[in-house]
Structure formats: C-alpha cells, structure tokens
Design a protein around this motif. Structure first.
Motif, PDB file in Angstrom:
ATOM      1  N   GLY A 164       0.823  -1.214   0.000  1.00 35.28           N
ATOM      2  CA  GLY A 164       0.000   0.000   0.000  1.00 35.28           C
ATOM      3  C   GLY A 164       0.852   1.258   0.000  1.00 35.28           C
ATOM      4  N   ASP A 165       0.198   2.361  -0.213  1.00 37.18           N
ATOM      5  CA  ASP A 165       0.797   3.694  -0.074  1.00 37.18           C
ATOM      6  C   ASP A 165      -0.407   4.639   0.022  1.00 37.18           C
ATOM      7  OD1 ASP A 165       3.505   5.268  -0.320  1.00 37.18           O
ATOM      8  OD2 ASP A 165       2.183   6.340  -1.658  1.00 37.18           O
ATOM      9  N   ILE A 166      -0.253   5.894  -0.351  1.00 37.64           N
ATOM     10  CA  ILE A 166      -1.378   6.828  -0.256  1.00 37.64           C
ATOM     11  C   ILE A 166      -2.581   6.272  -1.022  1.00 37.64           C
ATOM     12  CG2 ILE A 166      -2.212   9.106  -0.981  1.00 37.64           C
ATOM     13  CD1 ILE A 166       0.512  10.245  -0.358  1.00 37.64           C
ATOM     14  N   ASP A 260      -5.551  16.723   7.040  1.00 36.75           N
ATOM     15  CA  ASP A 260      -5.763  15.993   5.788  1.00 36.75           C
ATOM     16  C   ASP A 260      -5.647  17.014   4.672  1.00 36.75           C
ATOM     17  OD1 ASP A 260      -8.250  17.226   5.690  1.00 36.75           O
ATOM     18  OD2 ASP A 260      -9.361  15.450   6.351  1.00 36.75           O
ATOM     19  N   SER A 261      -6.028  16.655   3.466  1.00 36.76           N
ATOM     20  CA  SER A 261      -5.766  17.598   2.381  1.00 36.76           C
ATOM     21  C   SER A 261      -6.742  18.772   2.396  1.00 36.76           C
ATOM     22  CB  SER A 261      -5.791  16.885   1.031  1.00 36.76           C
ATOM     23  OG  SER A 261      -7.003  16.200   0.885  1.00 36.76           O
ATOM     24  N   SER A 262      -7.729  18.753   3.312  1.00 37.48           N
ATOM     25  CA  SER A 262      -8.627  19.918   3.343  1.00 37.48           C
ATOM     26  C   SER A 262      -8.497  20.772   4.595  1.00 37.48           C
ATOM     27  CB  SER A 262     -10.081  19.496   3.125  1.00 37.48           C
ATOM     28  OG  SER A 262     -10.382  18.339   3.821  1.00 37.48           O
ATOM     29  N   GLY A 288     -14.148  10.001   6.854  1.00 39.88           N
ATOM     30  CA  GLY A 288     -14.583  11.397   7.010  1.00 39.88           C
ATOM     31  C   GLY A 288     -13.424  12.370   6.928  1.00 39.88           C
ATOM     32  N   ARG A 289     -13.716  13.660   7.179  1.00 40.39           N
ATOM     33  CA  ARG A 289     -12.708  14.711   7.085  1.00 40.39           C
ATOM     34  C   ARG A 289     -12.227  15.090   8.486  1.00 40.39           C
ATOM     35  NH1 ARG A 289     -10.693  13.601   3.123  1.00 40.39           N
ATOM     36  NH2 ARG A 289      -9.703  15.621   2.834  1.00 40.39           N
ATOM     37  N   ILE A 290     -11.001  15.589   8.570  1.00 34.62           N
ATOM     38  CA  ILE A 290     -10.362  15.826   9.867  1.00 34.62           C
ATOM     39  C   ILE A 290     -11.041  16.954  10.635  1.00 34.62           C
ATOM     40  CG2 ILE A 290      -8.540  17.505   9.239  1.00 34.62           C
ATOM     41  CD1 ILE A 290      -8.101  14.354  11.440  1.00 34.62           C
TER      42      ILE A 290
END
Ligand code: NDP
Length: 451
Positions: A164-166, A260-262, A288-290
């Motif tokens: 695995g990776d991102i 995270d990216s957001s 979900g988002r952070i």
C-alpha cells in the motif's frame, strides 16, 4: 564534468517533465560524489548511469464502471526500478496527482530505502491517478479488479511484490489480492499489507509510523534526548500519521497537530490515545474529514491550510516535527520557522516531504534531520518480514514483529551514522542513508556484469 553531474544533466535532459524524479535523482546523486572517488570500479561499470534508469516502466489503461453505469478510464503504472538485491518491492499509490514522474521518484527512493533495511528487497513503485475519495465500496472494488487485471502480468512473489501507499490501505489490498488469487489460481505472498486472516503480518499497519518514531528516538538519543514531555507536530492523518501519533504519545510526547488535504487541526491539550482511536475510526472506517475532530474535541481547525503553514503563521513552538502526509509538503519558509521556534528534530514519515531548500535549512541549522528513506523504512522492512512469514507459512506474534522492527530501525540508524562518518560527513543522515544504500546496490550490480 564528473560522472555525477553528467548523470544528473542527462536525467534532466531526457526526463524533462519529470520534476519530482529529477528532484529525487539530484538529491541522492549529489551526495554520492565521494563514492565515485572511492570506487572507480563503479564509474567504470557505468553504475551511476544505470542506477537512474528503471529496469522497466509499465503504463496501462484501467477502464472501470461506476455505480451509475458510466465508464471511466484511469492510468495505471508500475515502475520496476532495480532488483539487484532482491525482488522489486514498493507500494501502490492511488491519488489524482499520480503520474510517471511521481512513480519514478518513489521507485528510485525505494531502491536505497530497501537496501538500508538489511533485507533482500529491490525497489519499485506503482499506482494510478484514480481518486478513491467519494467512491463507494463497490466502485473501489471494481477499480481494484480492473487495475489488477493488468498488473498481475508483471508481479509475482519472486518477481515484484507491491504493497500500500497513499490511497491504498487494507480495503484496497484485500480487493487487489482477492482478484490476483482468482485469476492466477494461487495463494502466494504477492502483495504485502494483507489482512491477518489471509497472510498478513501483525504490526504491518503500524510499522511505518512506529518505525519513524523509533528512528527519531535513536537520533534524539545521540544528543541525550527522548520523546518524554516533548511537543510534537505530525502532518497527515492516514496510515503513517496515525501510528506515528500513537507511538510518540506512548513514548510520553504531546502530539498537537494532524491534517488531511482539506484542513489542519491544532489540539494544544494533545492527541490522547482515545482521540487517536477517533482519528483511526474517522479515517479508516467512516472515511470522514479531519475537521470532525475539531468539532468533537473543541479545538482549532484551519480549513484549507497545511500544518506547517499553520505552525509558522501562528508562531507555534514544537520540539519535534514528523511530516507524514506527502512529498514537498514542507517548504523552506516553514522549515526556517520551525527551527527559529526551537524545533530540534525532524524525522520524515512521508517520502520526500521536505523541499530541497527545506532540507538545506534543517541541515544548516544543525538540528537532527532524518530523511524519509531512512526514517520511514520500517514499513517496507515489515513488509519484508511479512514475505518471510509467507515463505515460512508461519505467523509471528505482535511482540516478535515489533522487536524485529525496532532492531531494524536501530540498525538503519547505525548504518547511516557509520556511512556518513566513513564519507567524512559525521552526523549527516542524508549522506549516511544515500551512501549506505547505494554502495550495497552498486556492489551487487557490479557482481552481475553489464546486464
Ligand atoms: P494515506 O493515504 O493513508 O494518508 C495520507 C494522508 O496525507 C491523508 O491524511 C491525506 O489527506 C494527507 N495528504 C495527502 N496529500 C496531502 C496534501 N497535499 N496536503 C495535506 N495532506 C495531504 O497514506 P500513507 O499514510 O500510507 O502515506 C503517507 C506518506 O508516507 C506518503 O508520502 C507515503 O509515500 C509515505 N510512506 C507510506 C508507507 C506506508 O507503509 N503506508 C511507507 C513509507 C512511506 P486526505 O485523506 O485528505 O487525502
């Protein structure tokens, strides 16, 4: 011009648009000048020119159908970079930014990283520009099956063993492995990061994050320091970040950031084990988002901001930085701010997260700086241990694997220091990691003749 400068110039000329690959090649080769002086046999055998060319780079079409019946086409990649010391080994990344440059940079770095682990593994990397975000489980499964329907031709337990990776975690490895097993009609250790029920290893999910913290602890010990009561900044909230937070906290640190990216969150009270479990459930199960963390634990959330920008802009003081998100996430300005505010140790959980200028800023300030290819090698090392268990048809206990991981991280740290000193750069982990990894692979390539 030296062979090193010649080789860098050639890569820049031939791989004009592969910016990340050029960056990785330059970063590694510039530290290898002393190896060329000490080993004229490497120069004569064209090792430097050969090591920057992958054995093979495959690009393929991945057509799949979404839940509404629409057809999508993504690009798949597998770069088999170097198998001088063992089968190709390296992760798969599913992220919209994936292209040949990113996969080649990761594969190139992997060659040296894998050599450092003490295990017999060559380097490779693969992935797709597919974005798993917002996709249903069925869409992920169909994509993984379409991806494997081509990848299976190129891999095998003695040939090339992806992981695995991102964007590729336990769920994706399950779908990929299930399809490989079906079309090849064999149950072999062709992927690592597998579930425990079908050949996975205990501690593999934890290994990269834990290993990064073990490596940082070794670096700190050289200055009589440890994690206890230190303030730690972590970026990312995926596989590597989650277990870096967990281990640093177990060692007595107070981890105050993830992202995270957001968005990025800053929790001055520290991410306790309970809060860390929340992050794992949020990211691994609920996807979900952070920012939900900030809502639940009533702390500050910076939407659209990177952790290192937030630390600089808010003047936050941290002792130790563990970048665990992605490449080039930490720039020179943010590196300077970290150092100015007293940060004395950086260990990279991600691959190449610091830009070249940021690396320079860390090194010039004489803080402890552990590059990714050494600091995050615990993940692939434990993948190597998963391969050993698969070959033996045995499973080791959690304690056994964790003990081996710790021993490997200590030995990587020692090899870096010894090689740095041998090449006249005492305490320089970049020179140490690059030269130690390179010389091992170069000797094997030399032994084979010109192939
Ligand atoms: P995951 O997909 O599990 O997590 C990646 C995390 O980084 C997510 O939180 C993601 O946010 C965040 N992220 C990605 N891009 C950005 C960005 N541009 N800005 C801010 N945050 C971002 O991946 P891993 O944890 O497995 O990998 C992280 C890093 O560690 C990568 O560099 C990888 O190559 C490296 N690595 C991983 C190993 C492993 O065993 N998994 C081994 C060795 C190195 P979001 O969810 O919003 O995308």
């Amino acid at each position: 011009m030296s062979v090193i400068q010649d080789t860098i110039a050639r890569v820049r000329q031939l791989d004009v648009e592969q910016i990340e690959f050029q960056q990785a090649v330059t970063e590694v080769l510039e530290t290898l000048e002393p190896t060329a002086e000490r080993h004229p046999e490497f120069v004569k055998a064209g090792i430097y020119e050969r090591i920057v060319e992958p054995e093979r780079a495959v690009q393929f079409r991945v057509p799949w159908v979404d839940d509404k019946g629409r057809v999508h086409v993504n690009r798949g990649f597998r770069v088999q970079f170097n198998n001088a010391i063992g089968p190709f080994k390296g992760g798969l990344r599913f992220h919209p930014s994936v292209n040949m440059s990113i996969i080649k940079f990761l594969g190139f770095e992997q060659v040296f990283k894998n050599a450092l682990t003490t295990l017999p593994m060559g380097g490779g990397k693969g992935g797709s520009d597919f974005d798993p975000k917002g996709k249903s489980d069925h869409e992920i499964m169909r994509f993984c099956q379409a991806f494997m329907s081509e990848l299976y031709r190129h891999i095998g337990p003695e040939t090339d063993v992806p992981a695995g990776d991102i964007g590729v975690g336990a769920r994706e490895i399950g779908y990929l492995y299930g399809y490989y097993k079906k079309i090849r009609n064999e149950h072999t250790g062709v992927l690592t990061g597998k579930g425990l029920e079908y050949g996975g290893s205990l501690i593999r999910p934890e290994a990269t994050g834990y290993g990064t913290v073990y490596f940082a602890a070794e670096m700190l010990a050289t200055r009589g320091l440890d994690f206890k009561d230190k303030v730690v900044a972590v970026s990312g909230s995926g596989n590597v970040a989650q277990f870096a937070v967990e281990k640093a906290t177990q060692m007595g640190a107070r981890v105050i950031t993830v992202c995270d990216s957001s968005a990025s969150i800053v929790d001055e009270k520290g991410i306790s084990p309970e809060k860390c479990c929340f992050i794992m459930d949020l990211k691994n199960n609920r996807r979900g988002r952070i920012k939900e963390y900030a809502q639940k634990y009533d702390c500050v959330c910076y939407e659209g901001e990177n952790v290192w920008d937030v630390i600089r802009q808010q003047g936050i003081k941290v002792d130790i930085a563990l970048p665990c998100a992605t490449q080039n996430e930490l720039n020179a300005e943010n590196a300077a701010a970290l150092v100015r505010n007293g940060c004395f140790c950086v260990a990279e959980g991600a691959n190449m997260p610091s830009t070249p200028d940021a690396v320079r800023a860390f090194q010039e300030s004489n803080i402890l700086y552990g590059p990714g290819k050494a600091a995050n090698a615990g993940g692939v090392a434990t993948s190597g241990l998963e391969m050993s268990q698969n070959s033996l048809k045995m499973s080791w206990t959690r304690e056994e694997v964790d003990k081996r991981l710790l021993i490997i991280m200590k030995s990587i740290h020692k090899a870096c220091l010894e090689s740095a000193e041998a090449y006249g750069k005492k305490g320089d982990y970049v020179v140490g990691a690059n030269t130690a990894g390179f010389v091992k692979v170069a000797r094997a390539m030399l032994a084979y003749g010109i192939v």
